[in-house]
Design a protein around this motif. Structure first.
Motif, mmCIF file in Angstrom:
data_model
loop_
_atom_site.group_PDB
_atom_site.id
_atom_site.type_symbol
_atom_site.label_atom_id
_atom_site.label_comp_id
_atom_site.label_asym_id
_atom_site.label_seq_id
_atom_site.Cartn_x
_atom_site.Cartn_y
_atom_site.Cartn_z
ATOM 1 N N GLN A 269 26.982 50.317 -71.528
ATOM 2 C CA GLN A 269 26.652 51.156 -70.376
ATOM 3 C C GLN A 269 27.508 50.709 -69.191
ATOM 4 O OE1 GLN A 269 22.390 51.176 -69.536
ATOM 5 N NE2 GLN A 269 21.960 50.743 -71.681
ATOM 6 N N PRO A 270 27.748 51.592 -68.226
ATOM 7 C CA PRO A 270 28.496 51.180 -67.036
ATOM 8 C C PRO A 270 27.716 50.178 -66.199
ATOM 9 C CG PRO A 270 28.431 53.581 -67.256
ATOM 10 C CD PRO A 270 27.427 53.035 -68.215
ATOM 11 N N ILE A 271 28.450 49.327 -65.490
ATOM 12 C CA ILE A 271 27.831 48.452 -64.502
ATOM 13 C C ILE A 271 27.560 49.248 -63.230
ATOM 14 C CG2 ILE A 271 28.153 46.393 -63.073
ATOM 15 C CD1 ILE A 271 29.995 45.306 -65.287
ATOM 16 N N VAL A 272 28.552 50.052 -62.825
ATOM 17 C CA VAL A 272 28.415 50.932 -61.665
ATOM 18 C C VAL A 272 28.326 52.366 -62.176
ATOM 19 C CG1 VAL A 272 29.373 51.644 -59.451
ATOM 20 C CG2 VAL A 272 29.829 49.339 -60.311
ATOM 21 N N ASN A 273 27.258 53.056 -61.805
ATOM 22 C CA ASN A 273 27.006 54.419 -62.267
ATOM 23 C C ASN A 273 27.098 55.394 -61.090
ATOM 24 O OD1 ASN A 273 25.642 54.040 -65.231
ATOM 25 N ND2 ASN A 273 25.141 52.337 -63.874
ATOM 26 N N TYR A 274 27.654 56.579 -61.350
ATOM 27 C CA TYR A 274 27.853 57.582 -60.304
ATOM 28 C C TYR A 274 26.979 58.800 -60.595
ATOM 29 C CZ TYR A 274 31.903 54.706 -59.246
ATOM 30 O OH TYR A 274 32.719 53.651 -58.932
ATOM 31 N N THR A 275 26.361 59.305 -59.548
ATOM 32 C CA THR A 275 25.445 60.433 -59.691
ATOM 33 C C THR A 275 26.205 61.747 -59.588
ATOM 34 O OG1 THR A 275 23.680 59.124 -58.671
ATOM 35 C CG2 THR A 275 23.353 61.515 -58.806
ATOM 36 N N THR A 276 26.051 62.584 -60.597
ATOM 37 C CA THR A 276 26.698 63.895 -60.598
ATOM 38 C C THR A 276 26.279 64.692 -59.370
ATOM 39 O OG1 THR A 276 26.685 63.898 -63.018
ATOM 40 C CG2 THR A 276 27.006 66.021 -61.917
ATOM 41 N N GLY A 277 27.242 65.365 -58.767
ATOM 42 C CA GLY A 277 26.974 66.156 -57.576
ATOM 43 C C GLY A 277 27.384 65.473 -56.294
ATOM 44 N N HIS A 278 27.764 64.188 -56.417
ATOM 45 C CA HIS A 278 28.217 63.444 -55.239
ATOM 46 C C HIS A 278 29.718 63.136 -55.296
ATOM 47 C CE1 HIS A 278 24.354 63.012 -53.394
ATOM 48 N NE2 HIS A 278 23.842 62.320 -54.398
ATOM 49 N N TYR A 279 30.352 63.377 -56.444
ATOM 50 C CA TYR A 279 31.782 63.120 -56.567
ATOM 51 C C TYR A 279 32.428 64.267 -57.351
ATOM 52 C CZ TYR A 279 31.121 61.482 -61.412
ATOM 53 O OH TYR A 279 30.812 61.399 -62.742
ATOM 54 N N MET A 280 33.763 64.304 -57.377
ATOM 55 C CA MET A 280 34.464 65.459 -57.927
ATOM 56 C C MET A 280 34.292 65.608 -59.432
ATOM 57 S SD MET A 280 38.037 65.662 -55.743
ATOM 58 C CE MET A 280 38.615 64.053 -56.260
ATOM 59 N N GLY A 281 33.986 64.514 -60.108
ATOM 60 C CA GLY A 281 33.819 64.584 -61.554
ATOM 61 C C GLY A 281 35.116 64.388 -62.314
ATOM 62 N N ILE A 282 36.209 64.119 -61.587
ATOM 63 C CA ILE A 282 37.502 63.861 -62.227
ATOM 64 C C ILE A 282 37.620 62.360 -62.454
ATOM 65 C CG2 ILE A 282 40.004 64.062 -62.014
ATOM 66 C CD1 ILE A 282 39.508 66.369 -60.038
ATOM 67 N N ARG A 283 37.845 61.965 -63.703
ATOM 68 C CA ARG A 283 37.915 60.546 -64.026
ATOM 69 C C ARG A 283 39.238 60.214 -64.711
ATOM 70 N NH1 ARG A 283 32.682 57.367 -64.527
ATOM 71 N NH2 ARG A 283 31.032 58.697 -63.686
ATOM 72 N N ILE A 284 39.707 59.014 -64.423
ATOM 73 C CA ILE A 284 40.848 58.443 -65.139
ATOM 74 C C ILE A 284 40.245 57.454 -66.121
ATOM 75 C CG2 ILE A 284 43.017 57.176 -64.933
ATOM 76 C CD1 ILE A 284 43.101 58.097 -61.995
ATOM 77 N N GLY A 285 40.112 57.858 -67.371
ATOM 78 C CA GLY A 285 39.318 57.085 -68.310
ATOM 79 C C GLY A 285 37.859 57.201 -67.898
ATOM 80 N N THR A 286 37.281 56.075 -67.493
ATOM 81 C CA THR A 286 35.887 56.083 -67.025
ATOM 82 C C THR A 286 35.795 56.004 -65.508
ATOM 83 O OG1 THR A 286 35.794 53.664 -67.257
ATOM 84 C CG2 THR A 286 35.042 54.981 -69.141
ATOM 85 N N ILE A 287 36.945 55.977 -64.827
ATOM 86 C CA ILE A 287 36.978 55.691 -63.387
ATOM 87 C C ILE A 287 37.064 56.976 -62.558
ATOM 88 C CG2 ILE A 287 38.209 54.439 -61.568
ATOM 89 C CD1 ILE A 287 39.521 52.812 -63.902
ATOM 90 N N PRO A 288 36.110 57.230 -61.672
ATOM 91 C CA PRO A 288 36.247 58.371 -60.753
ATOM 92 C C PRO A 288 37.515 58.222 -59.920
ATOM 93 C CG PRO A 288 34.010 57.510 -60.697
ATOM 94 C CD PRO A 288 34.830 56.531 -61.488
ATOM 95 N N VAL A 289 38.256 59.307 -59.768
ATOM 96 C CA VAL A 289 39.542 59.233 -59.073
ATOM 97 C C VAL A 289 39.371 58.776 -57.627
ATOM 98 C CG1 VAL A 289 39.529 61.644 -58.300
ATOM 99 C CG2 VAL A 289 41.715 60.476 -58.717
ATOM 100 N N GLU A 290 38.209 59.041 -57.038
ATOM 101 C CA GLU A 290 37.952 58.602 -55.661
ATOM 102 C C GLU A 290 38.022 57.082 -55.522
ATOM 103 O OE1 GLU A 290 35.259 62.315 -56.162
ATOM 104 O OE2 GLU A 290 36.063 60.687 -57.400
ATOM 105 N N ASP A 291 37.695 56.358 -56.598
ATOM 106 C CA ASP A 291 37.708 54.899 -56.525
ATOM 107 C C ASP A 291 39.093 54.357 -56.188
ATOM 108 O OD1 ASP A 291 35.056 54.920 -57.175
ATOM 109 O OD2 ASP A 291 35.243 53.697 -58.983
ATOM 110 N N ALA A 292 40.128 54.995 -56.739
ATOM 111 C CA ALA A 292 41.496 54.535 -56.485
ATOM 112 C C ALA A 292 41.868 54.725 -55.015
ATOM 113 C CB ALA A 292 42.475 55.275 -57.382
ATOM 114 N N VAL A 293 41.385 55.805 -54.415
ATOM 115 C CA VAL A 293 41.667 56.072 -52.997
ATOM 116 C C VAL A 293 40.856 55.130 -52.123
ATOM 117 C CG1 VAL A 293 41.720 57.851 -51.203
ATOM 118 C CG2 VAL A 293 42.124 58.474 -53.595
#
Length: 235
Positions: A184-208
């Motif tokens: 399971q992920p250590i950090v979990n993201y709630t649908t509806g709060h982020y774009m839903g675009i992931r690089i592998g398992t990583i939300p693209v917002e994390d890189a920014v």
């Protein structure tokens, strides 16, 4: 041992850079105090941001991978993340800046900054109904504009190039945090709060998000290091 997973991720992300800090040709250990000052200063707004989003349920932490100590609702490991990751990134920036000429022409640096800032503003507006991308892209755009036009720094392009070089390591660390190789992920993201675009398992917002955090760490580190040592590599 499962509860030490996030702690281990932080340790592995910083240990090699920490050891090489004492290398006689690098001697980054001389800059530990400037780094601690800069990291602490940047940590404050990012911890507030992190705690706010955690309270809102934008993301949450899986207790199975944590030692169980929390401050302001955040795991101790999350606090350490804002020290360990900046340390490795600033150390890498320092080394590459010391041994290689990665400077950009001022006009190129200016155009790059403007393009990225405007792109982030557009993305913030487009995603204004999603709090994570809206805040992240907006803060990034404003940070770039402040650093370039108010602080008048000349190294944004160089720092961005080095951050791009660090992205494989970022994806490894953040990949584990977001579930790569784990049940399971250590950090979990709630649908509806982020774009839903992931690089592998990583939300693209994390890189920014990480990009902005590193820019501010570099900014304050250079300031504190220059004030302390007048190091040529930091001019």
């Amino acid at each position: 041992m499962k509860q030490y997973t996030y702690l281990l991720v932080n340790f592995l992300a910083v240990v090699i850079c920490f050891i090489f800090s004492f290398h006689p040709k690098i001697r980054f250990d001389k800059f530990f105090v400037p780094f601690i000052k800069s990291a602490t200063l940047v940590l404050v707004p990012f911890i507030i941001w992190d705690a706010w989003f955690t309270k809102m349920g934008v993301w949450w932490f899986n207790d199975d991978y944590l030692i169980g100590v929390r401050l302001l609702g955040l795991p101790l490991e999350e606090w350490l993340f804002f020290i360990c990751i900046p340390f490795s990134c600033v150390f890498t920036f320092y080394c590459l800046d010391k041994f290689f000429n990665l400077d950009w022409r001022q006009q190129t640096d200016l155009y790059f900054c403007l393009v990225i800032a405007v792109s982030c503003l557009v993305l913030a507006i487009v995603n204004r109904d999603l709090i994570y991308p809206f805040i992240t892209f907006l803060v990034t755009a404003l940070s770039l504009l402040y650093l370039k036009f108010m602080a008048k720094v000349s190294w944004i392009g160089k720092a961005s190039l080095i951050y791009a070089m660090l992205l494989p390591g970022f994806f490894m660390v953040n990949g584990v945090l977001t579930g790569t190789g784990l049940d399971q992920p250590i950090v979990n993201y709630t649908t509806g709060h982020y774009m839903g675009i992931r690089i592998g398992t990583i939300p693209v917002e994390d890189a920014v998000y990480g990009y902005t955090m590193i820019l501010w760490n570099v900014f304050f580190f250079k300031k504190f290091a220059r004030d302390t040592f007048s190091e040529p590599a930091l001019t």
